[in-house]
Design a protein around this motif. Structure first.
Motif, PDB file in Angstrom:
ATOM      1  N   PHE A 145       0.877  -1.161   0.000  1.00 56.80           N
ATOM      2  CA  PHE A 145       0.000   0.000   0.000  1.00 56.80           C
ATOM      3  C   PHE A 145       0.918   1.215   0.000  1.00 56.80           C
ATOM      4  N   LYS A 146       1.064   1.830  -1.149  1.00 56.66           N
ATOM      5  CA  LYS A 146       2.098   2.853  -1.350  1.00 56.66           C
ATOM      6  C   LYS A 146       2.052   3.993  -0.331  1.00 56.66           C
ATOM      7  N   ASP A 147       0.874   4.345   0.161  1.00 56.94           N
ATOM      8  CA  ASP A 147       0.782   5.416   1.160  1.00 56.94           C
ATOM      9  C   ASP A 147       1.542   5.074   2.431  1.00 56.94           C
ATOM     10  N   ASN A 148       1.732   3.786   2.713  1.00 56.75           N
ATOM     11  CA  ASN A 148       2.411   3.375   3.941  1.00 56.75           C
ATOM     12  C   ASN A 148       3.924   3.553   3.879  1.00 56.75           C
ATOM     13  N   VAL A 149       4.493   3.596   2.693  1.00 57.86           N
ATOM     14  CA  VAL A 149       5.949   3.699   2.562  1.00 57.86           C
ATOM     15  C   VAL A 149       6.458   4.942   3.293  1.00 57.86           C
ATOM     16  N   GLN A 150       5.791   6.073   3.100  1.00 55.43           N
ATOM     17  CA  GLN A 150       6.212   7.309   3.776  1.00 55.43           C
ATOM     18  C   GLN A 150       6.109   7.180   5.290  1.00 55.43           C
ATOM     19  N   HIS A 151       5.100   6.479   5.762  1.00 52.69           N
ATOM     20  CA  HIS A 151       4.939   6.288   7.211  1.00 52.69           C
ATOM     21  C   HIS A 151       6.083   5.443   7.773  1.00 52.69           C
ATOM     22  N   PHE A 152       6.539   4.473   7.007  1.00 54.42           N
ATOM     23  CA  PHE A 152       7.672   3.664   7.449  1.00 54.42           C
ATOM     24  C   PHE A 152       8.951   4.478   7.470  1.00 54.42           C
ATOM     25  N   LEU A 153       9.148   5.281   6.450  1.00 49.48           N
ATOM     26  CA  LEU A 153      10.342   6.125   6.427  1.00 49.48           C
ATOM     27  C   LEU A 153      10.326   7.098   7.600  1.00 49.48           C
ATOM     28  N   LYS A 154       9.157   7.664   7.877  1.00 44.72           N
ATOM     29  CA  LYS A 154       9.011   8.601   8.994  1.00 44.72           C
ATOM     30  C   LYS A 154       9.268   7.907  10.335  1.00 44.72           C
ATOM     31  N   ALA A 155       8.904   6.634  10.427  1.00 45.44           N
ATOM     32  CA  ALA A 155       9.103   5.883  11.680  1.00 45.44           C
ATOM     33  C   ALA A 155      10.548   5.395  11.827  1.00 45.44           C
ATOM     34  N   GLY A 156      11.381   5.649  10.837  1.00 43.65           N
ATOM     35  CA  GLY A 156      12.784   5.257  10.919  1.00 43.65           C
ATOM     36  C   GLY A 156      13.067   3.830  10.498  1.00 43.65           C
ATOM     37  N   ALA A 157      12.166   3.226   9.746  1.00 38.38           N
ATOM     38  CA  ALA A 157      12.310   1.831   9.371  1.00 38.38           C
ATOM     39  C   ALA A 157      13.546   1.573   8.526  1.00 38.38           C
ATOM     40  N   LEU A 158      13.873   2.485   7.624  1.00 38.34           N
ATOM     41  CA  LEU A 158      15.019   2.247   6.751  1.00 38.34           C
ATOM     42  C   LEU A 158      16.301   2.154   7.551  1.00 38.34           C
ATOM     43  N   THR A 159      16.466   3.029   8.513  1.00 37.10           N
ATOM     44  CA  THR A 159      17.659   3.005   9.370  1.00 37.10           C
ATOM     45  C   THR A 159      17.713   1.705  10.173  1.00 37.10           C
ATOM     46  N   VAL A 160      16.584   1.295  10.703  1.00 35.49           N
ATOM     47  CA  VAL A 160      16.518   0.069  11.521  1.00 35.49           C
ATOM     48  C   VAL A 160      16.846  -1.155  10.681  1.00 35.49           C
ATOM     49  N   VAL A 161      16.287  -1.243   9.501  1.00 34.45           N
ATOM     50  CA  VAL A 161      16.503  -2.419   8.640  1.00 34.45           C
ATOM     51  C   VAL A 161      17.935  -2.487   8.150  1.00 34.45           C
ATOM     52  N   LEU A 162      18.511  -1.336   7.802  1.00 32.68           N
ATOM     53  CA  LEU A 162      19.871  -1.327   7.268  1.00 32.68           C
ATOM     54  C   LEU A 162      20.937  -1.514   8.333  1.00 32.68           C
ATOM     55  N   PHE A 163      20.633  -1.121   9.563  1.00 34.41           N
ATOM     56  CA  PHE A 163      21.662  -1.215  10.601  1.00 34.41           C
ATOM     57  C   PHE A 163      21.221  -2.185  11.634  1.00 34.41           C
TER      58      PHE A 163
END
Length: 163
Positions: A145-163
């Motif tokens: 659900f494309k609208d959720n991608v921004q919410h994940f980025l805002k929640a810091g998911a990318l940093t958590v997944v990568l590190f």
């Protein structure tokens, strides 16, 4: 709990008899029963819901339509890794190719809770891999659900997944 495991007809029968509402009621019940009894009842209830949501697509809609998704998302706060394992996989089932459930999980603040599971040092320390895999699988479905991608980025998911 095994009544619905792998048997879609049993899942449909339980749903038809208002079983989902009964199981969600058990999940939310924090009466004066002994903590072990409450935990065991919750474990059986979430296991049934997990199986029902895996095998019965109408159950996925029924949970959303009856406003039960919020209660299931709230269980992401529990400190019991066995229950948490069933909760993340239940949410994974609920969100698989279901844009309405994906939007609802976001609406009830499920995204920050899932990211919090991935960022939980205790999870990594004690190697609760199944819980982490379930949380990550749910996040992947939520990002359909494309609208959720921004919410994940805002929640810091990318940093958590990568590190």
């Amino acid at each position: 709990a095994k009544m619905c495991a792998g048997n879609v007809d049993n899942c449909r029968a339980v749903r038809a008899q208002n079983g989902v509402a009964i199981f969600v009621g058990i999940l939310m019940n924090t009466t004066s029963a002994a903590p072990r009894d409450v935990r065991n009842a919750r474990m059986h209830a979430i296991t049934c819901i997990m199986h029902m949501t895996k095998y019965d697509e109408l159950c996925r809609d029924s949970i959303r339509e009856n406003m039960f998704l919020k209660q299931i998302v709230e269980l992401l706060r529990v400190n019991d890794f066995l229950i948490l394992d069933k909760v993340v996989w239940t949410l994974n089932n609920l969100c698989a190719k279901n844009p309405q459930n994906q939007a609802e999980v976001q609406a009830v603040q499920g995204i920050p809770l899932l990211v919090g599971i991935l960022d939980n040092e205790e999870m990594a320390l004690y190697k609760h891999r199944k819980v982490l895999r379930g949380a990550l699988a749910t996040i992947i479905h939520l990002c359909e659900f494309k609208d959720n991608v921004q919410h994940f980025l805002k929640a810091g998911a990318l940093t958590v997944v990568l590190f």
